[in-house]
Design a protein around this motif. Structure first.
Motif, PDB file in Angstrom:
ATOM      1  N   VAL A 181      33.119  49.629  40.339  1.00  0.00           N
ATOM      2  CA  VAL A 181      34.414  50.171  40.071  1.00  0.00           C
ATOM      3  C   VAL A 181      34.823  50.827  40.631  1.00  0.00           C
ATOM      4  CG1 VAL A 181      36.484  49.202  39.206  1.00  0.00           C
ATOM      5  CG2 VAL A 181      34.805  47.675  39.119  1.00  0.00           C
ATOM      6  N   GLU A 182      34.246  52.452  39.981  1.00  0.00           N
ATOM      7  CA  GLU A 182      34.677  53.930  40.060  1.00  0.00           C
ATOM      8  C   GLU A 182      34.528  53.798  41.773  1.00  0.00           C
ATOM      9  OE1 GLU A 182      32.333  58.424  39.689  1.00  0.00           O
ATOM     10  OE2 GLU A 182      32.243  56.266  37.665  1.00  0.00           O
ATOM     11  N   LYS A 183      33.804  53.321  42.570  1.00  0.00           N
ATOM     12  CA  LYS A 183      33.217  53.857  43.827  1.00  0.00           C
ATOM     13  C   LYS A 183      33.991  53.094  45.126  1.00  0.00           C
ATOM     14  CE  LYS A 183      30.691  57.359  42.888  1.00  0.00           C
ATOM     15  NZ  LYS A 183      30.161  58.471  43.074  1.00  0.00           N
ATOM     16  N   THR A 184      33.706  51.192  44.302  1.00  0.00           N
ATOM     17  CA  THR A 184      34.703  50.510  45.083  1.00  0.00           C
ATOM     18  C   THR A 184      35.868  50.376  44.511  1.00  0.00           C
ATOM     19  OG1 THR A 184      34.295  48.780  44.738  1.00  0.00           O
ATOM     20  CG2 THR A 184      32.986  49.988  46.072  1.00  0.00           C
ATOM     21  N   GLY A 185      36.910  50.981  43.607  1.00  0.00           N
ATOM     22  CA  GLY A 185      37.922  50.350  43.356  1.00  0.00           C
ATOM     23  C   GLY A 185      37.481  48.200  42.835  1.00  0.00           C
ATOM     24  N   GLY A 186      36.020  47.946  43.018  1.00  0.00           N
ATOM     25  CA  GLY A 186      36.180  46.559  42.603  1.00  0.00           C
ATOM     26  C   GLY A 186      35.352  45.854  43.891  1.00  0.00           C
ATOM     27  N   LYS A 187      36.383  46.408  45.259  1.00  0.00           N
ATOM     28  CA  LYS A 187      36.322  45.782  46.327  1.00  0.00           C
ATOM     29  C   LYS A 187      34.700  44.818  46.564  1.00  0.00           C
ATOM     30  CE  LYS A 187      40.040  46.982  48.318  1.00  0.00           C
ATOM     31  NZ  LYS A 187      41.133  48.879  49.443  1.00  0.00           N
ATOM     32  N   GLY A 188      34.414  43.803  46.558  1.00  0.00           N
ATOM     33  CA  GLY A 188      33.599  42.810  46.449  1.00  0.00           C
ATOM     34  C   GLY A 188      32.194  43.403  46.075  1.00  0.00           C
ATOM     35  N   LEU A 189      33.008  43.335  44.933  1.00  0.00           N
ATOM     36  CA  LEU A 189      31.613  42.749  43.829  1.00  0.00           C
ATOM     37  C   LEU A 189      31.654  41.639  42.997  1.00  0.00           C
ATOM     38  CD1 LEU A 189      29.967  44.360  41.231  1.00  0.00           C
ATOM     39  CD2 LEU A 189      31.553  44.904  39.833  1.00  0.00           C
ATOM     40  N   ILE A 190      30.675  41.111  43.359  1.00  0.00           N
ATOM     41  CA  ILE A 190      30.829  39.191  42.382  1.00  0.00           C
ATOM     42  C   ILE A 190      29.748  39.969  41.626  1.00  0.00           C
ATOM     43  CG2 ILE A 190      29.888  37.658  43.489  1.00  0.00           C
ATOM     44  CD1 ILE A 190      30.044  38.385  45.576  1.00  0.00           C
ATOM     45  N   VAL A 191      30.570  38.887  39.995  1.00  0.00           N
ATOM     46  CA  VAL A 191      30.067  39.132  38.820  1.00  0.00           C
ATOM     47  C   VAL A 191      29.509  37.750  38.137  1.00  0.00           C
ATOM     48  CG1 VAL A 191      29.811  39.418  35.988  1.00  0.00           C
ATOM     49  CG2 VAL A 191      30.656  40.827  38.529  1.00  0.00           C
ATOM     50  N   SER A 192      28.267  37.525  38.262  1.00  0.00           N
ATOM     51  CA  SER A 192      27.885  35.469  37.612  1.00  0.00           C
ATOM     52  C   SER A 192      27.758  35.617  36.218  1.00  0.00           C
ATOM     53  CB  SER A 192      26.118  35.358  38.152  1.00  0.00           C
ATOM     54  OG  SER A 192      25.378  35.479  36.852  1.00  0.00           O
ATOM     55  N   ASP A 193      27.676  34.174  35.979  1.00  0.00           N
ATOM     56  CA  ASP A 193      27.979  33.941  34.860  1.00  0.00           C
ATOM     57  C   ASP A 193      26.497  34.020  34.412  1.00  0.00           C
ATOM     58  OD1 ASP A 193      30.604  33.112  34.788  1.00  0.00           O
ATOM     59  OD2 ASP A 193      29.449  30.973  35.632  1.00  0.00           O
ATOM     60  N   TYR A 194      26.328  33.774  32.557  1.00  0.00           N
ATOM     61  CA  TYR A 194      25.154  33.934  32.322  1.00  0.00           C
ATOM     62  C   TYR A 194      24.326  33.435  33.199  1.00  0.00           C
ATOM     63  CZ  TYR A 194      27.538  37.501  28.940  1.00  0.00           C
ATOM     64  OH  TYR A 194      28.626  38.085  28.654  1.00  0.00           O
ATOM     65  N   ILE A 195      22.825  34.370  33.621  1.00  0.00           N
ATOM     66  CA  ILE A 195      21.928  33.150  34.421  1.00  0.00           C
ATOM     67  C   ILE A 195      20.686  32.384  33.484  1.00  0.00           C
ATOM     68  CG2 ILE A 195      19.714  33.964  35.220  1.00  0.00           C
ATOM     69  CD1 ILE A 195      22.162  34.389  37.653  1.00  0.00           C
ATOM     70  N   GLY A 196      20.590  33.161  32.362  1.00  0.00           N
ATOM     71  CA  GLY A 196      19.724  32.393  31.382  1.00  0.00           C
ATOM     72  C   GLY A 196      18.240  33.068  31.278  1.00  0.00           C
ATOM     73  N   VAL A 197      17.645  32.309  29.581  1.00  0.00           N
ATOM     74  CA  VAL A 197      16.624  33.202  29.676  1.00  0.00           C
ATOM     75  C   VAL A 197      15.146  33.353  29.862  1.00  0.00           C
ATOM     76  CG1 VAL A 197      17.880  34.192  26.883  1.00  0.00           C
ATOM     77  CG2 VAL A 197      16.300  31.864  27.391  1.00  0.00           C
ATOM     78  N   SER A 198      15.220  31.917  31.308  1.00  0.00           N
ATOM     79  CA  SER A 198      14.092  31.473  31.228  1.00  0.00           C
ATOM     80  C   SER A 198      13.982  32.262  33.046  1.00  0.00           C
ATOM     81  CB  SER A 198      13.532  30.209  31.451  1.00  0.00           C
ATOM     82  OG  SER A 198      14.668  29.669  32.462  1.00  0.00           O
ATOM     83  N   GLU A 199      12.903  32.031  33.774  1.00  0.00           N
ATOM     84  CA  GLU A 199      12.163  32.696  35.076  1.00  0.00           C
ATOM     85  C   GLU A 199      13.020  31.609  35.948  1.00  0.00           C
ATOM     86  OE1 GLU A 199       8.514  33.322  38.040  1.00  0.00           O
ATOM     87  OE2 GLU A 199       8.264  33.771  35.426  1.00  0.00           O
ATOM     88  N   GLY A 200      12.543  30.296  35.098  1.00  0.00           N
ATOM     89  CA  GLY A 200      13.112  28.956  36.231  1.00  0.00           C
ATOM     90  C   GLY A 200      15.167  28.632  36.583  1.00  0.00           C
ATOM     91  N   SER A 201      15.381  28.621  35.401  1.00  0.00           N
ATOM     92  CA  SER A 201      17.360  29.090  35.558  1.00  0.00           C
ATOM     93  C   SER A 201      17.749  30.080  36.220  1.00  0.00           C
ATOM     94  CB  SER A 201      17.201  29.285  34.036  1.00  0.00           C
ATOM     95  OG  SER A 201      18.673  29.629  33.965  1.00  0.00           O
ATOM     96  N   ALA A 202      16.551  31.837  35.927  1.00  0.00           N
ATOM     97  CA  ALA A 202      17.007  32.755  36.950  1.00  0.00           C
ATOM     98  C   ALA A 202      16.570  32.149  38.485  1.00  0.00           C
ATOM     99  CB  ALA A 202      16.248  33.833  36.405  1.00  0.00           C
ATOM    100  N   TYR A 203      16.155  31.118  38.865  1.00  0.00           N
ATOM    101  CA  TYR A 203      15.750  31.374  40.380  1.00  0.00           C
ATOM    102  C   TYR A 203      16.430  30.138  40.674  1.00  0.00           C
ATOM    103  CZ  TYR A 203      13.569  27.931  44.097  1.00  0.00           C
ATOM    104  OH  TYR A 203      13.131  27.581  44.570  1.00  0.00           O
ATOM    105  N   HIS A 204      16.798  29.141  40.279  1.00  0.00           N
ATOM    106  CA  HIS A 204      17.639  28.012  40.377  1.00  0.00           C
ATOM    107  C   HIS A 204      19.450  28.990  40.822  1.00  0.00           C
ATOM    108  CE1 HIS A 204      14.978  24.465  40.656  1.00  0.00           C
ATOM    109  NE2 HIS A 204      14.814  24.607  39.418  1.00  0.00           N
ATOM    110  N   ARG A 205      19.679  29.305  39.068  1.00  0.00           N
ATOM    111  CA  ARG A 205      20.904  30.158  39.018  1.00  0.00           C
ATOM    112  C   ARG A 205      21.016  30.841  40.612  1.00  0.00           C
ATOM    113  NH1 ARG A 205      23.816  29.980  34.733  1.00  0.00           N
ATOM    114  NH2 ARG A 205      25.152  30.036  35.832  1.00  0.00           N
ATOM    115  N   VAL A 206      20.323  31.925  40.972  1.00  0.00           N
ATOM    116  CA  VAL A 206      20.117  33.347  41.788  1.00  0.00           C
ATOM    117  C   VAL A 206      20.405  32.302  43.472  1.00  0.00           C
ATOM    118  CG1 VAL A 206      19.174  35.789  43.004  1.00  0.00           C
ATOM    119  CG2 VAL A 206      19.159  35.062  40.624  1.00  0.00           C
ATOM    120  N   LEU A 207      19.287  31.765  43.250  1.00  0.00           N
ATOM    121  CA  LEU A 207      19.387  30.648  44.638  1.00  0.00           C
ATOM    122  C   LEU A 207      21.100  29.778  45.559  1.00  0.00           C
ATOM    123  CD1 LEU A 207      17.325  29.908  46.730  1.00  0.00           C
ATOM    124  CD2 LEU A 207      16.625  27.716  45.861  1.00  0.00           C
ATOM    125  N   GLY A 208      21.756  29.380  44.601  1.00  0.00           N
ATOM    126  CA  GLY A 208      22.532  28.745  44.458  1.00  0.00           C
ATOM    127  C   GLY A 208      23.921  29.916  44.585  1.00  0.00           C
TER     128      GLY A 208
END
Length: 322
Positions: A181-208
Motif C-alpha cells: 500500500v505504501e508503494k502503490t496506494g493499494g492499487k492491484g493488491l488482492i487480499v484472500s480470505d483465510y486459506i486454511g491450515v492444510s496443504e490440500g485446502s491451500a491448493y484448492h483455494r489458490v487454484l480458485g
C-alpha cells in the motif's frame, strides 16, 4: 540381646528404605514441556530437534507434545493443563491463537511454571520471554522483492492469508500489505480470505483464486502449508516462471520448487535455533538468571535453491550451538 536385635532390625529397615529413595539426579531433574503448534511438518520437526538438543546440553528432560495433525488451540490448552497438574518446571509454547490460550498460560505461570513463548506472540504478559522472528519485517522484505518483479500499481499482487488469530502469520500479512500500500496506494493488491491450515485446502483455494484473477503477476504465501499448496496450484496451471511467488519456510518440496521456477524466493526462518533457545532460556529462568523479554531470530530471503540455509539448520550432537 533384645536391644541389639532391635538395633539391627532398625538398621536393616533404614537400609531398605534408603534403597528405594530416588537418586539425587532423578529427584532434581527439571522437566520442560515444549508445546508446538503441531507435531507434523518440517518446520516443527526442526523445532523439536533444537529443543531436544537444548535439553541435552542443559541436563533437563524435554517433553515435546503438541496437536498431531493440525493446529488446534483446544488441544494445546489440554496439553498445558495436563502439564500444570503434572507439575512441570517450565513451559515453552508456540501458541496457535493470540488470545484463546492466554488464560491457561497465565494460570500456568501463576502456578510457578516458567513460561517462554516461541514463534508467535500471545496476548497478555504471562511470559518470561518471547523468542520469534520479526514477522512484520519478514513481510515487508517479501513485498519489496515482489514489487521489484512487477509493475507496481499495475500488475495485480495476491496476498494469501493463512489463519485467523495465528499471530506470526498475521504480522507477516500485515507487514506485506502495508508495504505494498505504501508503494502503490493499494492499487492491484488482492487480499484472500483465510486459506486454511492444510496443504490440500491451500491448493484448492489458490487454484480458485488464480483462475478468478488470471492477471495476477505476484503471490505471497506466508506459511509452509500455504506455500506447499500454492506451488501445486502454480504447477497445475502451468504458471511456473510466469508469476513471481515468495513462499515461507523450507522443506525439500519447497527447495525443489525454487529450483524449478515454481517459486521465485522463500523467506527462511530458524526453527532449530528457536527450539534450542526456547529450552535454554527456560533453564536460565529456572536457575534464577535474568533473560531478555524479547529475542529475535533471523529470517532472510533466499533465491538460490543451493543456498545452505534451505538445507536445514544444524542438528544432532555434532551440530554447532546457537
Amino acid at each position: 540381646m533384645r536391644r541389639m536385635a532391635l538395633f539391627f532390625a532398625a538398621m536393616s529397615l533404614w537400609s531398605l528404605l534408603w534403597c528405594f529413595q530416588p537418586s539425587a539426579a532423578f529427584a532434581e531433574e527439571l522437566r520442560v514441556l515444549v508445546v508446538p503448534k503441531v507435531e507434523s511438518g518440517h518446520y516443527w520437526r526442526q523445532v523439536r530437534e533444537g529443543a531436544l538438543e537444548g535439553g541435552a546440553d542443559r541436563g533437563v528432560r524435554v517433553i515435546f507434545r503438541g496437536p498431531m495433525d493440525h493446529e488446534d488451540p483446544q488441544a494445546q490448552d489440554g496439553i498445558i493443563r495436563d502439564g500444570v497438574v503434572d507439575r512441570v518446571d517450565a513451559l515453552v509454547i508456540a501458541p496457535t491463537h493470540a488470545t484463546k490460550l492466554a488464560e491457561t498460560v497465565a494460570r500456568a505461570r501463576a502456578a510457578g511454571i516458567a513460561v517462554v513463548i516461541i514463534d508467535s506472540p500471545l496476548q497478555g504478559d504471562a511470559r518470561d520471554s518471547l523468542i520469534a522472528t520479526d514477522n512484520g519485517v519478514a513481510g515487508r522484505t517479501a513485498a519489496d522483492f515482489l514489487l521489484s518483479k512487477v509493475q507496481p500499481g499495475r500488475d495485480p499482487i495476491l496476498l494469501l492469508r493463512f489463519k485467523e488469530g495465528n499471530e506470526s502469520t498475521v504480522e507477516r500479512e500485515q507487514g506485506f500489505a502495508h508495504r505494498v500500500v505504501e508503494k502503490t496506494g493499494g492499487k492491484g493488491l488482492i487480499v484472500s480470505d483465510y486459506i486454511g491450515v492444510s496443504e490440500g485446502s491451500a491448493y484448492h483455494r489458490v487454484l480458485g483464486l488464480l483462475r478468478t484473477h488470471p492477471k495476477v503477476r505476484a503471490v505471497f504465501a506466508p506459511a509452509e502449508v500455504v506455500t506447499l499448496g500454492c506451488i501445486q496450484a502454480i504447477g497445475e496451471l502451468g504458471l511456473a516462471g510466469k508469476i513471481a511467488v515468495v513462499g515461507f519456510d523450507s522443506t525439500p518440496e519447497i527447495r525443489e520448487a525454487l529450483r524449478g521456477g515454481l517459486l521465485s524466493a522463500v523467506m527462511v526462518q530458524q526453527p532449530y535455533r528457536m527450539g534450542y533457545l526456547g529450552v535454554s532460556t527456560a533453564c536460565d529462568i529456572l536457575n534464577g538468571k535474568s533473560v531478555p523479554k524479547r529475542i529475535v531470530t533471523e529470517a532472510r530471503l533466499v533465491t538460490d535453491a543451493d543456498d545452505a540455509a534451505l538445507g536445514g539448520e544444524p542438528c544432532g550432537s555434532g551440530g554447532p550451538r546457537p
